[in-house]
Design a protein around this motif. Structure first.
Motif, short mmCIF file in Angstrom:
data_model
loop_
_atom_site.label_atom_id
_atom_site.label_comp_id
_atom_site.label_asym_id
_atom_site.label_seq_id
_atom_site.Cartn_x
_atom_site.Cartn_y
_atom_site.Cartn_z
N GLU A 1 0.86 -1.27 -0.72
CA GLU A 1 0.20 -0.15 -0.17
C GLU A 1 0.93 1.23 0.02
OE1 GLU A 1 -4.32 -0.07 1.75
OE2 GLU A 1 -2.66 1.30 2.94
N THR A 2 1.81 1.15 0.61
CA THR A 2 3.19 2.65 0.46
C THR A 2 3.35 2.43 -0.29
OG1 THR A 2 3.49 2.10 3.18
CG2 THR A 2 4.86 2.80 1.57
N ASP A 3 3.59 1.65 -1.13
CA ASP A 3 3.98 1.83 -2.53
C ASP A 3 3.56 2.54 -3.60
OD1 ASP A 3 6.70 0.83 -2.03
OD2 ASP A 3 6.01 -1.78 -3.11
N TYR A 4 1.92 2.21 -3.76
CA TYR A 4 0.70 2.99 -4.22
C TYR A 4 0.35 4.20 -3.66
CZ TYR A 4 -4.29 3.98 -5.98
OH TYR A 4 -4.93 5.64 -6.69
N MET A 5 0.81 4.54 -2.70
CA MET A 5 0.77 5.96 -2.01
C MET A 5 1.83 6.77 -2.86
SD MET A 5 -2.33 6.20 -1.10
CE MET A 5 -2.58 7.93 -0.05
N SER A 6 3.07 5.95 -2.58
CA SER A 6 4.20 6.89 -3.31
C SER A 6 3.82 7.40 -4.46
CB SER A 6 5.45 5.96 -3.13
OG SER A 6 6.39 6.53 -2.98
N ASP A 7 3.22 6.14 -4.77
CA ASP A 7 3.03 6.35 -6.53
C ASP A 7 2.20 7.51 -6.93
OD1 ASP A 7 4.84 4.19 -7.41
OD2 ASP A 7 3.29 2.70 -7.97
N LEU A 8 0.64 7.63 -6.19
CA LEU A 8 -0.15 8.76 -6.36
C LEU A 8 1.06 9.86 -6.25
CD1 LEU A 8 -2.63 9.93 -6.14
CD2 LEU A 8 -3.26 8.51 -4.73
N LEU A 9 1.52 9.97 -5.13
CA LEU A 9 2.50 10.94 -4.96
C LEU A 9 2.65 11.71 -6.25
CD1 LEU A 9 2.99 13.08 -2.68
CD2 LEU A 9 4.55 11.48 -2.14
N ASN A 58 -5.92 -0.34 -3.69
CA ASN A 58 -5.88 -1.62 -2.24
C ASN A 58 -7.60 -1.73 -1.76
OD1 ASN A 58 -6.44 -2.78 0.49
ND2 ASN A 58 -4.13 -2.16 0.82
N SER A 59 -7.67 -3.44 -1.55
CA SER A 59 -9.30 -3.57 -1.30
C SER A 59 -10.21 -3.48 -0.55
CB SER A 59 -9.21 -5.64 -1.20
OG SER A 59 -7.85 -5.74 0.30
N THR A 60 -9.00 -2.04 0.26
CA THR A 60 -9.37 -1.92 1.72
C THR A 60 -10.27 -0.83 1.63
OG1 THR A 60 -7.22 -1.01 2.38
CG2 THR A 60 -8.44 -2.55 3.44
N LEU A 61 -9.89 0.17 0.28
CA LEU A 61 -9.91 1.16 -0.46
C LEU A 61 -11.35 1.75 -0.55
CD1 LEU A 61 -9.65 4.34 -1.14
CD2 LEU A 61 -9.16 3.48 -3.09
N THR A 62 -12.50 2.44 0.15
CA THR A 62 -14.18 2.32 0.12
C THR A 62 -14.29 3.42 -0.81
OG1 THR A 62 -14.93 3.10 2.09
CG2 THR A 62 -14.25 0.30 1.00
N ASN A 63 -13.85 4.03 -0.74
CA ASN A 63 -14.27 5.09 -1.61
C ASN A 63 -13.09 6.38 -2.37
OD1 ASN A 63 -14.83 8.37 -2.08
ND2 ASN A 63 -15.58 8.61 0.53
N LEU A 64 -13.30 7.05 -3.65
CA LEU A 64 -12.33 7.63 -4.10
C LEU A 64 -13.16 9.07 -4.73
CD1 LEU A 64 -9.51 7.70 -5.46
CD2 LEU A 64 -10.05 5.97 -7.23
N THR A 65 -12.61 9.69 -4.32
CA THR A 65 -13.04 11.13 -4.66
C THR A 65 -11.92 11.86 -4.93
OG1 THR A 65 -15.00 10.73 -3.29
CG2 THR A 65 -14.42 13.71 -4.24
N VAL A 66 -12.61 11.89 -6.70
CA VAL A 66 -11.48 13.09 -7.14
C VAL A 66 -12.26 13.99 -8.27
CG1 VAL A 66 -9.95 11.10 -8.02
CG2 VAL A 66 -11.81 11.71 -9.13
N TYR A 67 -11.33 14.92 -8.77
CA TYR A 67 -12.44 16.12 -9.59
C TYR A 67 -11.78 16.22 -11.30
CZ TYR A 67 -13.73 16.83 -4.44
OH TYR A 67 -14.69 17.05 -3.54
N ALA A 68 -12.25 17.19 -11.79
CA ALA A 68 -12.49 17.77 -12.67
C ALA A 68 -10.93 18.02 -12.72
CB ALA A 68 -12.52 19.46 -12.87
#
Length: 76
Positions: A1-9, A58-68
């Motif tokens: 998960e740390t890898d995913y968040m680092s990639d998102l960053l 990650n399978s624990t992610l239940t809410n993803l909100t992104v904007y334009a």
């Protein structure tokens, strides 16, 4: 998960305020985690962010909100 968040960053421009590899991702603005520090929600503020979401979540992610202005890859 740390890898995913680092990639998102790395994928976001500009870097959201308070996001840094020096701070645990559960403390980043817009990130919610459960008691085991797994990300359960990502809410990205409307601040002209651009980037591409990494293709895996990650399978624990239940809410993803992104904007334009934010592109996302297909979620599998």
């Amino acid at each position: 998960e740390t890898d995913y968040m680092s990639d998102l960053l790395k994928a976001l421009t500009p870097t959201p305020t308070g996001w840094s590899n020096d701070t645990h991702h559960c403390k980043w603005k817009g990130i919610s985690c459960d008691s085991s520090q797994s990300v359960t929600s990502i809410k990205l503020p409307s601040s002209s962010l651009t980037g591409t979401l990494p293709p895996y979540l990650n399978s624990t992610l239940t809410n993803l909100t992104v904007y334009a202005g934010f592109r996302k890859q297909p979620l599998v």
